[in-house]
Design a protein around this motif. Structure first.
Motif, PDB file in Angstrom:
ATOM      1  N   UNK A 166     -10.015   6.184 -15.347  1.00 57.11           N
ATOM      2  CA  UNK A 166     -10.270   7.052 -16.503  1.00 57.11           C
ATOM      3  C   UNK A 166      -9.978   8.505 -16.123  1.00 57.11           C
ATOM      4  N   UNK A 167      -9.252   9.210 -17.005  1.00 61.69           N
ATOM      5  CA  UNK A 167      -8.902  10.607 -16.719  1.00 61.69           C
ATOM      6  C   UNK A 167     -10.150  11.483 -16.718  1.00 61.69           C
ATOM      7  N   UNK A 168     -10.137  12.489 -15.856  1.00 58.87           N
ATOM      8  CA  UNK A 168     -11.270  13.402 -15.787  1.00 58.87           C
ATOM      9  C   UNK A 168     -11.321  14.256 -17.059  1.00 58.87           C
ATOM     10  N   UNK A 169     -12.499  14.380 -17.633  1.00 59.28           N
ATOM     11  CA  UNK A 169     -12.655  15.151 -18.859  1.00 59.28           C
ATOM     12  C   UNK A 169     -12.547  16.645 -18.562  1.00 59.28           C
ATOM     13  N   UNK A 170     -11.893  17.361 -19.450  1.00 59.16           N
ATOM     14  CA  UNK A 170     -11.810  18.809 -19.316  1.00 59.16           C
ATOM     15  C   UNK A 170     -13.116  19.445 -19.760  1.00 59.16           C
ATOM     16  N   UNK A 171     -13.298  20.733 -19.409  1.00 58.24           N
ATOM     17  CA  UNK A 171     -14.494  21.445 -19.855  1.00 58.24           C
ATOM     18  C   UNK A 171     -14.586  21.462 -21.377  1.00 58.24           C
ATOM     19  N   UNK A 172     -13.456  21.594 -22.050  1.00 59.24           N
ATOM     20  CA  UNK A 172     -13.469  21.605 -23.514  1.00 59.24           C
ATOM     21  C   UNK A 172     -13.920  20.261 -24.061  1.00 59.24           C
ATOM     22  N   UNK A 173     -13.469  19.171 -23.453  1.00 59.95           N
ATOM     23  CA  UNK A 173     -13.914  17.838 -23.877  1.00 59.95           C
ATOM     24  C   UNK A 173     -15.425  17.708 -23.707  1.00 59.95           C
ATOM     25  N   UNK A 174     -15.929  18.202 -22.578  1.00 58.18           N
ATOM     26  CA  UNK A 174     -17.369  18.129 -22.319  1.00 58.18           C
ATOM     27  C   UNK A 174     -18.155  18.963 -23.324  1.00 58.18           C
ATOM     28  N   UNK A 175     -17.641  20.161 -23.619  1.00 60.65           N
ATOM     29  CA  UNK A 175     -18.300  21.036 -24.588  1.00 60.65           C
ATOM     30  C   UNK A 175     -18.384  20.361 -25.946  1.00 60.65           C
ATOM     31  N   UNK A 176     -17.312  19.716 -26.348  1.00 58.52           N
ATOM     32  CA  UNK A 176     -17.274  19.062 -27.653  1.00 58.52           C
ATOM     33  C   UNK A 176     -18.257  17.899 -27.747  1.00 58.52           C
ATOM     34  N   UNK A 177     -18.694  17.371 -26.619  1.00 63.51           N
ATOM     35  CA  UNK A 177     -19.647  16.265 -26.613  1.00 63.51           C
ATOM     36  C   UNK A 177     -21.097  16.740 -26.670  1.00 63.51           C
ATOM     37  N   UNK A 178     -21.317  18.046 -26.539  1.00 63.59           N
ATOM     38  CA  UNK A 178     -22.677  18.595 -26.546  1.00 63.59           C
ATOM     39  C   UNK A 178     -23.063  18.974 -27.971  1.00 63.59           C
ATOM     40  N   UNK A 179     -24.134  18.378 -28.531  1.00 67.21           N
ATOM     41  CA  UNK A 179     -24.530  18.669 -29.913  1.00 67.21           C
ATOM     42  C   UNK A 179     -24.729  20.159 -30.196  1.00 67.21           C
ATOM     43  N   UNK A 180     -25.208  20.914 -29.213  1.00 70.58           N
ATOM     44  CA  UNK A 180     -25.448  22.344 -29.391  1.00 70.58           C
ATOM     45  C   UNK A 180     -24.187  23.069 -29.858  1.00 70.58           C
ATOM     46  N   UNK A 181     -23.033  22.617 -29.410  1.00 69.39           N
ATOM     47  CA  UNK A 181     -21.780  23.312 -29.687  1.00 69.39           C
ATOM     48  C   UNK A 181     -20.941  22.635 -30.773  1.00 69.39           C
ATOM     49  N   UNK A 182     -21.522  21.699 -31.493  1.00 68.72           N
ATOM     50  CA  UNK A 182     -20.756  20.913 -32.455  1.00 68.72           C
ATOM     51  C   UNK A 182     -20.217  21.734 -33.618  1.00 68.72           C
ATOM     52  N   UNK A 183     -20.852  22.872 -33.925  1.00 67.08           N
ATOM     53  CA  UNK A 183     -20.444  23.685 -35.072  1.00 67.08           C
ATOM     54  C   UNK A 183     -19.538  24.855 -34.679  1.00 67.08           C
ATOM     55  N   UNK A 184     -19.165  24.953 -33.411  1.00 69.56           N
ATOM     56  CA  UNK A 184     -18.331  26.064 -32.974  1.00 69.56           C
ATOM     57  C   UNK A 184     -16.908  25.925 -33.509  1.00 69.56           C
ATOM     58  N   UNK A 185     -16.277  27.058 -33.725  1.00 71.41           N
ATOM     59  CA  UNK A 185     -14.857  27.052 -34.055  1.00 71.41           C
ATOM     60  C   UNK A 185     -14.074  26.681 -32.793  1.00 71.41           C
ATOM     61  N   UNK A 186     -12.801  26.351 -32.961  1.00 72.54           N
ATOM     62  CA  UNK A 186     -11.973  26.015 -31.801  1.00 72.54           C
ATOM     63  C   UNK A 186     -11.907  27.178 -30.811  1.00 72.54           C
ATOM     64  N   UNK A 187     -11.823  28.384 -31.345  1.00 77.57           N
ATOM     65  CA  UNK A 187     -11.750  29.565 -30.481  1.00 77.57           C
ATOM     66  C   UNK A 187     -13.050  29.753 -29.701  1.00 77.57           C
ATOM     67  N   UNK A 188     -14.184  29.600 -30.392  1.00 78.71           N
ATOM     68  CA  UNK A 188     -15.476  29.740 -29.714  1.00 78.71           C
ATOM     69  C   UNK A 188     -15.659  28.655 -28.658  1.00 78.71           C
ATOM     70  N   UNK A 189     -15.300  27.435 -29.003  1.00 83.47           N
ATOM     71  CA  UNK A 189     -15.435  26.320 -28.057  1.00 83.47           C
ATOM     72  C   UNK A 189     -14.579  26.552 -26.821  1.00 83.47           C
ATOM     73  N   UNK A 190     -13.386  27.097 -27.008  1.00 85.87           N
ATOM     74  CA  UNK A 190     -12.518  27.363 -25.865  1.00 85.87           C
ATOM     75  C   UNK A 190     -13.094  28.471 -24.995  1.00 85.87           C
ATOM     76  N   UNK A 191     -13.698  29.491 -25.635  1.00 87.24           N
ATOM     77  CA  UNK A 191     -14.352  30.569 -24.883  1.00 87.24           C
ATOM     78  C   UNK A 191     -15.468  30.013 -24.008  1.00 87.24           C
TER      79      UNK A 191
END
Length: 222
Positions: free
Chosen positions: A1-26
């Motif tokens: 299985x490929x290693x998940x990127x930080x962005x992939x991990x962020x997207x899995x955290x409910x706290x950050x589910x409402x962030x825009x793509x730009x905010x999530x990347x930051x």
């Protein structure tokens, strides 16, 4: 299985589910991964860490303790939960210690990156956030008092929390209802009345004619 990127991990955290793509990347660009061993402290009560911690795996206990080392478990955190946000919002030390219960992997987000996702300091939203954090801290203190202090200690702490600085004195600028105080500390009205009377006789508090209560230095330094 490929290693998940930080962005992939962020997207899995409910706290950050409402962030825009730009905010999530930051956020993704700013986080670092860290592993804590079983029993290792993630944040410590009374200290600042200036970071948000997001659990990726494992489990951690939120613990508060008194000067004698007695502990109370306030919560158990698991993957997807986060901690440290209160200190980042109000810039106060942590109200509890969080200790890894098993090997625990976390993402650590520094204050600057966390602040980029918050509303402006002068906004109503930020004021509401600070108010909510204040209520949470008071709730933690109440739980700690009920679990670790006797009635005398709970009454003394409640009085200290109610008091304000007035010309070099700690004073409660209203009449202290024994019934209301009893509900706050989880004791009977009769017991609270006895405690208040004893505190007055020992010179730890002074009740003025208008009902206001002055806390003496002996109480505030205990």
């Amino acid at each position: 299985m490929a290693m998940l990127s930080n962005l992939d991990l962020i997207r899995r955290v409910p706290l950050f589910s409402m962030l825009t793509n730009e905010q999530a990347q930051t956020i993704a660009d700013g986080v670092v991964k860290r592993r804590y061993r079983r029993g290792e402290i993630i944040v410590e009560q009374g200290r600042k860490s200036d970071a948000l911690f997001i659990l990726l795996s494992g489990r951690a206990r939120v613990i508060t303790s008194d000067s004698r080392g007695r502990e109370v478990i306030l919560a158990v955190l698991e993957a997807g939960d986060y901690l440290g946000e209160m200190s980042l919002i109000d810039n106060e030390p942590h109200s509890a210690t969080v200790r890894a219960e098993v090997q625990t992997d976390v993402l650590v987000l520094a204050r600057s990156e966390f602040g980029a996702c918050l509303p402006e300091n002068s906004s109503l939203s930020y004021a509401i956030l600070r108010g909510l954090v204040g209520r949470l801290r008071n709730a933690d203190r109440q739980i700690e008092s009920l679990a670790l202090l006797d009635v005398y200690g709970r009454v003394a702490r409640a009085l200290l929390d109610m008091a304000q600085d007035e010309e070099g004195q700690r004073m409660i600028r209203s009449k202290v209802s024994r019934q209301d105080l009893a509900k706050v500390v989880g004791a009977s009205r009769e017991m609270v009345s006895r405690v208040m009377k004893d505190l007055e006789e020992r010179g730890l508090i002074e009740t003025q004619e208008n009902g206001w209560v002055v806390l003496t230095d002996r109480l505030t330094t205990q």
